[in-house]
Design a protein around this motif. Structure first.
Motif, short mmCIF file in Angstrom:
data_model
loop_
_atom_site.label_atom_id
_atom_site.label_comp_id
_atom_site.label_asym_id
_atom_site.label_seq_id
_atom_site.Cartn_x
_atom_site.Cartn_y
_atom_site.Cartn_z
N ILE A 107 0.85 -1.19 0.00
CA ILE A 107 0.00 0.00 0.00
C ILE A 107 0.89 1.24 0.00
N GLN A 108 0.67 2.12 -0.94
CA GLN A 108 1.46 3.34 -1.05
C GLN A 108 0.94 4.38 -0.05
N VAL A 109 1.83 4.85 0.81
CA VAL A 109 1.44 5.83 1.82
C VAL A 109 2.45 6.97 1.87
N CYS A 110 1.94 8.11 2.30
CA CYS A 110 2.77 9.28 2.58
C CYS A 110 2.49 9.65 4.04
N LEU A 111 3.46 9.45 4.91
CA LEU A 111 3.24 9.52 6.35
C LEU A 111 3.79 10.81 6.95
N THR A 112 3.00 11.39 7.86
CA THR A 112 3.42 12.59 8.58
C THR A 112 3.10 12.42 10.06
N GLY A 113 4.07 12.71 10.90
CA GLY A 113 3.86 12.71 12.34
C GLY A 113 3.87 14.13 12.86
N LEU A 114 2.88 14.48 13.67
CA LEU A 114 2.75 15.84 14.21
C LEU A 114 2.65 15.77 15.72
N ASP A 115 3.44 16.59 16.39
CA ASP A 115 3.38 16.63 17.85
C ASP A 115 3.70 18.04 18.32
N LEU A 116 3.08 18.42 19.43
CA LEU A 116 3.28 19.76 19.98
C LEU A 116 4.66 19.89 20.62
N GLN A 117 5.17 18.80 21.18
CA GLN A 117 6.43 18.86 21.91
C GLN A 117 7.62 18.73 20.96
N ALA A 118 8.50 19.70 21.01
CA ALA A 118 9.69 19.69 20.15
C ALA A 118 10.58 18.50 20.45
N ASP A 119 10.67 18.10 21.73
CA ASP A 119 11.53 16.99 22.09
C ASP A 119 10.99 15.66 21.56
N CYS A 120 9.68 15.53 21.44
CA CYS A 120 9.12 14.32 20.84
C CYS A 120 9.54 14.22 19.38
N PRO A 132 11.06 7.13 5.44
CA PRO A 132 10.37 8.16 4.64
C PRO A 132 9.13 8.70 5.36
N ILE A 133 9.34 9.35 6.50
CA ILE A 133 8.26 9.92 7.30
C ILE A 133 8.59 11.38 7.58
N GLU A 134 7.63 12.25 7.39
CA GLU A 134 7.81 13.67 7.68
C GLU A 134 7.43 13.92 9.14
N TRP A 135 8.26 14.68 9.85
CA TRP A 135 8.00 14.99 11.26
C TRP A 135 7.79 16.49 11.41
N ILE A 136 6.67 16.88 12.03
CA ILE A 136 6.32 18.29 12.18
C ILE A 136 6.05 18.60 13.65
N GLN A 137 6.68 19.65 14.15
CA GLN A 137 6.41 20.12 15.51
C GLN A 137 5.43 21.28 15.41
N ALA A 138 4.19 21.05 15.85
CA ALA A 138 3.14 22.07 15.75
C ALA A 138 1.90 21.61 16.49
N ASP A 139 1.02 22.55 16.75
CA ASP A 139 -0.31 22.27 17.28
C ASP A 139 -1.17 21.80 16.11
N TYR A 140 -1.94 20.73 16.31
CA TYR A 140 -2.75 20.22 15.21
C TYR A 140 -3.72 21.27 14.68
N GLN A 141 -4.14 22.22 15.52
CA GLN A 141 -5.10 23.23 15.09
C GLN A 141 -4.53 24.19 14.04
N THR A 142 -3.21 24.22 13.94
CA THR A 142 -2.58 25.14 12.98
C THR A 142 -2.41 24.51 11.60
N LEU A 143 -2.74 23.23 11.47
CA LEU A 143 -2.55 22.55 10.18
C LEU A 143 -3.49 23.13 9.14
N GLN A 144 -2.97 23.44 7.99
CA GLN A 144 -3.76 23.99 6.89
C GLN A 144 -3.98 22.92 5.82
N PRO A 145 -5.21 22.39 5.69
CA PRO A 145 -5.45 21.33 4.70
C PRO A 145 -5.12 21.75 3.28
#
Length: 254
Positions: A107-120, A132-145
Motif C-alpha cells: 500500500i502506497q502511503v505518505c506519512l506525517t507525524g505531528l506533535d506539539l512537543q519539540a523533544d518528541c 520516509p516519514i515527515e515529522w512536524i512540531q506544531a499544534d494540530y489546530q494550525t494545520l492547513q489542509p
C-alpha cells in the motif's frame, strides 16, 4: 503527544492510586508527562518505555486493524499514495508500525507525524529519521489542509491527554482535515486495566514518570458510552470496537 498547559495550570503532582469506585469517573489530574518543564532525558526514557509496553501488549494492532478496514484498496482512488497524518505522534513508533504494515501489503502511503512537543519530534528524527516519514512540531489546530492535504488522521494514546472540551474540539476538527477517514486508538478506563498496568509499572527499571502516568493514563481514559456521547455531540458516525489490551478502537469515514 500532549496538549499544552495554560499559564493558570500548575505543574502536575504524583497521583495517589485510585480505589475501584473512583474509576467510575474520569480523572482530571494531569500526567507528569504534561508538565512544561519535563527534561529531555526523562521524556526520551518515557518514550522508550511506551514503545516497549505497546510492543509487549500489542498496542499497535488496533490501529493497523482499522487502517486495514478503512483502506480497502491498495491505492488511493485518485491514484496517489494515501496521506496519513498521525496527531500526537510522540516518539513516532506508531507511524513506524504503519510504515512497515503498508510496505508488507504493497500500500502506497505518505506519512506525517505531528506533535506539539519539540523533544518528541527530536526523538522521532533521531531514531527514525532514516525512514520516509515527515515529522512536524506544531499544534494540530494550525494545520492547513490547503497546503498539507490529509486523507486519514490517526492518533494513538492522544485523546486521553485532552480535557472533555479539548476532546470535543478535536473530534469536530477531524472532518475538516481528513478527506477519507480517521482512526483513534485509546485507553479503556477499567479497574482490571488500571491495576494490571500498575503492577507492570513496578518492574525494576521503570521510571518514576512511567509508574505515575501509566495508571493515570487509564484513569483518564474513556468508557464506551462516553465515546458514543462524544461522537454524537461532534456529529460523527464511527465504529467503536473494544480491543486488547483494554483499548477502544474508534474509526470511520468522513
Amino acid at each position: 503527544m500532549n496538549p499544552s498547559l495554560s499559564p493558570s495550570q500548575s505543574v502536575p503532582r504524583p497521583t495517589p492510586r485510585a480505589w475501584p469506585w473512583q474509576l467510575r469517573q474520569r480523572s482530571t489530574r494531569l500526567e507528569l508527562l504534561d508538565a512544561p518543564e519535563i527534561s529531555r532525558e526523562a521524556l526520551f526514557q518515557n518514550l522508550r518505555e511506551l514503545e516497549k509496553i505497546n510492543t509487549l501488549l500489542g498496542g499497535y494492532g488496533p490501529t493497523l486493524k482499522a487502517l486495514e478496514a478503512l483502506l480497502m484498496t491498495p491505492t488511493n482512488p485518485r491514484g496517489e499514495p494515501w496521506r496519513i497524518l498521525d496527531v500526537g505522534c510522540g516518539g513516532g513508533d506508531t507511524l513506524v508500525q504503519i510504515h512497515c504494515w503498508a510496505r508488507r501489503r504493497g500500500i502506497q502511503v505518505c506519512l506525517t507525524g505531528l506533535d506539539l512537543q519539540a523533544d518528541c519530534i527530536a526523538y522521532a528524527r533521531q531514531y527514525y529519521g532514516h525512514l520516509p516519514i515527515e515529522w512536524i512540531q506544531a499544534d494540530y489546530q494550525t494545520l492547513q489542509p490547503e497546503t498539507h492535504p490529509v486523507d486519514v488522521v490517526t492518533c494513538a494514546l492522544f485523546c486521553h491527554h485532552l480535557s472533555t472540551a479539548q476532546g470535543q474540539h478535536f473530534l469536530r476538527w477531524l472532518p475538516t482535515v481528513a478527506r477519507h477517514g480517521f482512526v483513534i486508538n485509546d485507553l479503556h478506563r477499567h479497574a482490571l486495566a488500571y491495576y494490571a498496568i500498575d503492577l507492570i509499572s513496578r518492574w525494576p527499571g521503570c521510571s518514576t514518570l512511567f509508574r505515575n502516568d501509566a495508571r493515570l493514563s487509564v484513569w483518564r481514559g474513556a468508557r464506551r458510552q462516553e465515546w458514543v456521547q462524544a461522537l454524537a455531540q461532534a456529529g460523527l458516525k464511527a465504529h467503536i470496537h473494544w480491543a486488547w489490551a483494554f483499548r477502544w478502537l474508534v474509526w470511520g469515514q468522513v
